[in-house]
Scaffold this active site. Structure first.
Site, PDB file in Angstrom:
ATOM      1  N   ARG A  48       0.806  -1.223   0.000  1.00  0.00           N
ATOM      2  CA  ARG A  48       0.000   0.000   0.000  1.00  0.00           C
ATOM      3  C   ARG A  48       0.839   1.273   0.000  1.00  0.00           C
ATOM      4  NH1 ARG A  48      -2.157  -4.084   2.802  1.00  0.00           N
ATOM      5  NH2 ARG A  48      -4.336  -4.598   2.350  1.00  0.00           N
ATOM      6  N   ASP A  69      -1.840 -10.133   8.001  1.00  0.00           N
ATOM      7  CA  ASP A  69      -1.682  -9.359   6.765  1.00  0.00           C
ATOM      8  C   ASP A  69      -0.705  -8.239   7.101  1.00  0.00           C
ATOM      9  OD1 ASP A  69      -1.832  -8.342   4.238  1.00  0.00           O
ATOM     10  OD2 ASP A  69      -3.892  -7.599   4.394  1.00  0.00           O
ATOM     11  N   HIS A  90      -1.075  -2.436  -4.427  1.00  0.00           N
ATOM     12  CA  HIS A  90      -0.484  -3.246  -5.492  1.00  0.00           C
ATOM     13  C   HIS A  90      -0.423  -2.518  -6.844  1.00  0.00           C
ATOM     14  CE1 HIS A  90      -0.087  -6.346  -2.663  1.00  0.00           C
ATOM     15  NE2 HIS A  90      -1.241  -6.978  -2.830  1.00  0.00           N
ATOM     16  N   HIS A 101       2.572 -12.830  -5.811  1.00  0.00           N
ATOM     17  CA  HIS A 101       1.470 -12.969  -4.848  1.00  0.00           C
ATOM     18  C   HIS A 101       0.913 -14.392  -4.839  1.00  0.00           C
ATOM     19  CE1 HIS A 101      -1.932 -11.760  -2.378  1.00  0.00           C
ATOM     20  NE2 HIS A 101      -1.559 -10.485  -2.422  1.00  0.00           N
ATOM     21  N   GLU A 133       5.043 -12.865   0.590  1.00  0.00           N
ATOM     22  CA  GLU A 133       5.374 -11.901  -0.452  1.00  0.00           C
ATOM     23  C   GLU A 133       6.650 -11.133  -0.072  1.00  0.00           C
ATOM     24  OE1 GLU A 133       1.746  -9.503  -1.237  1.00  0.00           O
ATOM     25  OE2 GLU A 133       0.831 -10.987   0.100  1.00  0.00           O
TER      26      GLU A 133
END
Length: 363
Positions: free
Chosen positions: A84, A253, A109, A183, A319
């Site tokens: 982000r 996350d 992204h 991803h 990631e």
């Protein structure tokens, strides 16, 4: 032992009308990878278990149309900027740039038409010990608001040991910011959820985030928190932890901050172990961070070509990347790329359980 091979076939048509191909890499020792040119997506990664039985360890969708319409970024190459950027805005060399927002008021992204929505050009790049497909993409000046014309090359390579490497090189004609990743959603059991998987992340710190996914403070020590994965931890236990950050995201996350190493040196970032240790995967990278995402938002409506649904916590993404919102955080490692320099990143997915366990691929 058979030598590594590469071949390709048509896979469909992108929304733009461009043809999409599927490239299949065979290690010669039982591992195979399938990459489609739409989004540079890792569509399959077949890995034998300790009994020699092969299953794909990444989630996939059935068709190009499914990837385009219902993405969730399955297996895709992410750019220009993974993760982000707060409010879709940053300043570089005195100029302010605006990226279209697509996630809770922020740019995620690379914006709504990031590199995951593009058709990449592909060529084979095999040698004696490995086989590879080389993907290239030209991103014009102003693409999604980012400055500078940018050319990115991503090489997926599979060697005889079964290691899949993803190598990124990038050049630009104006100063810009770049943060690329893959991803892929991993499930080493080949199905079900990942609550019985064990995860270790070689990171002493992580980035706490607000309810909007943006890091709100300094780097935080993992010691004594649900984010301490410096030793192997069962994901099912950690995702139920009484921790505000875990509850807020409904899982992980978050970006883990890896132990400092010399720039450009590969270091292990994570180790993922299937139930009963039937498959083991290690992630090695040159990047300073790894975003761990436990598929918190999948709801079972997306399915693969065999009709299997992808539900909540059905996979974990690892990631490798620079940190979220780095263009607005001068205290983070820089993501600025300038003309005359080449951006470089490499990540490897290694399968140490394969030593003596894999059967040669059938012809």
């Amino acid at each position: 032992m058979p030598r590594p091979t590469v071949h390709h076939r048509p896979f469909g048509t992108a929304p733009s009308g461009q043809d999409v191909d599927l490239w299949r890499l065979e290690s010669g020792s039982g591992v195979h990878a399938e990459i489609i040119t739409y989004g540079g997506i890792l569509h399959a990664l077949g890995v034998p278990d300790t009994a020699g039985d092969t299953a794909s360890v990444v989630l996939s969708l059935a068709s190009v149309d499914q990837y385009a319409e219902k993405s969730s970024y399955f297996g895709a190459l992410i750019g220009r900027y993974a993760n982000r950027i707060a409010h879709g805005r940053f300043t570089l060399d005195g100029a302010t740039y605006h990226i279209p927002v697509n996630d809770r008021g922020h740019a995620l992204h690379g914006g709504p038409e990031g590199f995951d929505t593009k058709v990449w050009q592909a060529t084979s790049a095999a040698d004696g010990d490995s086989t590879a497909v080389r993907l290239t993409l030209h991103s014009p000046d102003g693409d999604m608001g980012f400055p500078g014309a940018l050319d990115m090359t991503v090489t997926y390579a599979l060697d005889v040991s079964g290691t899949l490497s993803v190598e990124y090189t990038t050049v630009t004609d104006r100063p810009t910011v770049v943060n690329a990743t893959n991803h892929a959603y991993f499930n080493l059991a080949g199905g079900g959820d990942i609550l019985g998987h064990t995860l270790q992340v070689d990171a002493p710190a992580y980035l706490p985030v607000g309810t909007d996914g943006i890091p709100y403070g300094p780097i935080a020590d993992v010691t004594g928190t649900a984010f301490d994965l410096t030793s192997p931890q069962l994901l099912g236990d950690r995702l139920l932890a009484a921790d505000d950050q875990v509850r807020q995201a409904e899982g992980y996350d978050h970006c883990w901050v890896l132990a400092a190493e010399d720039d450009g040196e590969l270091r292990r970032a994570a180790r993922l172990i299937a139930p009963a240790a039937t498959r083991v995967m290690e992630v090695w990278t040159t990047e300073p961070g790894v975003q761990v995402y436990t598929a918190n938002q999948l709801d079972g409506t997306l399915m693969d070509g065999a009709g299997r649904s992808h539900g909540r916590h059905s996979a974990v993404c690892l990631e490798t990347q620079h940190f979220p919102d780095t263009p607005n955080r001068p205290d983070f490692p820089s993501t600025v790329l300038r003309p005359g320099t080449t951006g470089y990143s490499r990540t490897e997915f290694r399968f140490p359980h394969l030593a003596g366990a894999a059967k040669p691929a059938e012809s």
